[in-house]
Every structure is written in structure tokens, then in C-alpha cells.
Design an enzyme around this catalytic site. Structure first.
Site, mmCIF file in Angstrom:
data_model
loop_
_atom_site.group_PDB
_atom_site.id
_atom_site.type_symbol
_atom_site.label_atom_id
_atom_site.label_comp_id
_atom_site.label_asym_id
_atom_site.label_seq_id
_atom_site.Cartn_x
_atom_site.Cartn_y
_atom_site.Cartn_z
ATOM 1 N N HIS A 31 -9.246 1.952 2.139
ATOM 2 C CA HIS A 31 -8.361 0.983 2.434
ATOM 3 C C HIS A 31 -8.256 -0.089 1.914
ATOM 4 C CE1 HIS A 31 -5.426 -0.104 4.983
ATOM 5 N NE2 HIS A 31 -6.120 -1.765 5.349
ATOM 6 N N HIS A 43 -2.194 -5.851 4.149
ATOM 7 C CA HIS A 43 -2.372 -4.790 4.182
ATOM 8 C C HIS A 43 -1.697 -4.001 5.429
ATOM 9 C CE1 HIS A 43 -5.920 -4.387 7.115
ATOM 10 N NE2 HIS A 43 -5.415 -5.951 7.819
ATOM 11 N N CYS A 162 -1.352 2.570 2.880
ATOM 12 C CA CYS A 162 -2.168 1.427 1.870
ATOM 13 C C CYS A 162 -1.871 1.538 0.379
ATOM 14 C CB CYS A 162 -3.471 0.605 3.219
ATOM 15 S SG CYS A 162 -4.973 2.701 2.241
#
Length: 259
Positions: A31, A43, A162
Site C-alpha cells: 500500500h 494516500h 494507491c
């Protein structure tokens, strides 16, 4: 050798504008986000950010084999932090978290920009580095903070995730073709692995094909990436949802390390 073998860093080594990441689900995927200083990270949050790695991989294989898009879950992911007043503040799919909540007790890693083709190919796992060069930190942070307020469109694992968000903040580059894979190195690595399966005479030949395919998909190399001002991102993404659109190509490969 530290940068070649490992991207792990200490929080004290971070600078505002750094692209950071942490592995999830036993290193199955990572991530990504942008460190903006003051112990905070911006994010792009998948609504089912806790999804299992098997769901992610099976979804990608479905996307690769049938060109179907992946729908995000309606279940939202939120921080329950009590240490930072702004932690978990949502922004239309983009969120601000404190560094600890972003990491979830995982090791902190920093994405590398402007690597050589040789270093890129030496890292067999995608989603750790790019040939492209980063824009100045003030541009990176301005994009991240703007998108925190305005959003980054609809999440899609294969072409708008992401890592794509962080890469956009760092370079200002997006892909106009909705049917193409995005800029995510980890997604393009899986795609390269799937497309490289065939009648290869040896493991060496398979590895060569895999590396060349992955390299050709890197945002610093591919020719379909375009420069999009952050103020135009929403209209760009809305137009891309309907059909492929014409958009001025990046002037040249200023972002790239050339061979």
C-alpha cells in the site's frame, strides 16, 4: 548496497514529498502513499482496503483475461487513531493518516525514482522503483493536498490504485487509455508474469521476457503517459471513463533515465 537490496528506511530519514509504502497480507501486495511531513501521509484508500491478497490476485487475473473492471466494495476503511487529530480524515477517496496508522506495524519503505534500467530490472518485484524522475517536493505535496480535497476518481485495482496515485503525485503523469493497465509497478509485474508464460526454453529466457515486459510498462519508459495538471485531473478522469481521449503527450522523456 542498502538501496539496491532493500527499500526499508527509518521514519527519521523521511522528507516531505517522499513516496512510501508498506507490505500487506504477508508481502502479497503493498500500500502506497505520499509523506507530507508532520508525521502524516496522504494516500488513496480502496474502500475495502483490508481485502485479502487472494481476492486481489484473482481479480487481476480476471481483469487481464477478460478486460472486466473491478468494482470497489461499499465497505469503507477508516482510521480509529486517537493520537493524531486529523488521522483518518477522508477526502473523496483520498485520506490523511498518521504514519503509524498508515504502516499498521509494518516496515516503512521508500519508493525510488530515477533508477537506471539495470537497477530496475534487477528488482524482480514490481512496485518498488521507477525509471521516471520525481518532480520537486513542493509540487508533489501540492498535488497530494489538492487531491485530498478534490478526490482522485473511482478506485480500480488494475489501472487506478494507491500506487498510481502516489506515482501521479510524484510525476504528474497519467494514462489516457482506460483499456490499458495503469502505472502501478506491482500490477504491471503481475501482468508481465502472466503474459510471459509460454514455451520458453529456460528459466533464463522466461526471466528475460518478464523483465523486458515489466520494463516496457514503467511510467518512465512508456510513451502513452501524459502530463496532467492537478487542477485538470477530475475532468481528465471523467472523460477517460467514457472513452479514450486525446491529450498532449509529455513533451519528451524529461522524467526518464535513458540507457
Amino acid at each position: 548496497m542498502k538501496g539496491l537490496l532493500s527499500h526499508k528506511v527509518k521514519s527519521s530519514e523521511l522528507a516531505p514529498g517522499d513516496h512510501i509504502y508498506a507490505y500487506r497480507s504477508g508481502y502479497a501486495y503493498s500500500h502506497h502513499g505520499i509523506f507530507v511531513g508532520e508525521n502524516t501521509v496522504i494516500h488513496y484508500v480502496r474502500k475495502d482496503e483490508g481485502s485479502s491478497s487472494s481476492t486481489i490476485i484473482s481479480g487481476l487475473i480476471s481483469r487481464f483475461s477478460s478486460s472486466t473492471t473491478l468494482a470497489a466494495s461499499e465497505k469503507s476503511f477508516q482510521s480509529t487513531c486517537s493520537k493524531h487529530p486529523d488521522c483518518g480524515r477522508p477526502g473523496n477517496g483520498v485520506a490523511l493518516f498518521c504514519l503509524d496508522c498508515f504502516l499498521r506495524d509494518k516496515k516503512l519503505r521508500r519508493y525510488k525514482y530515477g533508477v537506471t534500467p539495470e537497477e530496475f530490472k534487477a528488482k524482480l518485484r514490481g512496485g518498488t522503483c521507477t525509471i521516471a524522475k520525481s518532480d520537486p517536493p513542493e509540487d508533489v505535496i501540492r498535488r497530494a493536498r489538492y487531491l485530498l480535497k478534490m478526490g482522485f476518481g473511482n478506485y480500480n485495482l488494475s489501472d487506478h490504485n494507491c500506487e498510481d496515485f502516489a506515482l501521479y503525485c510524484k510525476t504528474g503523469l497519467l494514462i489516457p487509455n482506460k483499456e490499458a493497465f495503469g502505472t502501478s509497478g506491482q500490477i504491471n509485474s503481475v501482468q508481465a508474469a502472466l503474459s510471459s508464460v509460454g514455451d520458453h526454453s529456460s528459466v533464463i529466457e522466461y526471466t528475460r521476457t518478464y523483465n523486458e515486459t515489466r520494463y516496457s510498462k514503467d511510467i518512465g519508459v512508456r510513451k502513452d503517459a501524459v502530463e496532467v495538471p492537478v487542477e485538470d485531473v477530475a475532468s481528465f478522469l471523467n472523460r477517460r471513463e467514457g472513452h479514450n481521449l486525446e491529450y498532449p503527450k509529455k513533451k519528451n522523456h524529461d522524467h526518464c533515465e535513458r540507457e
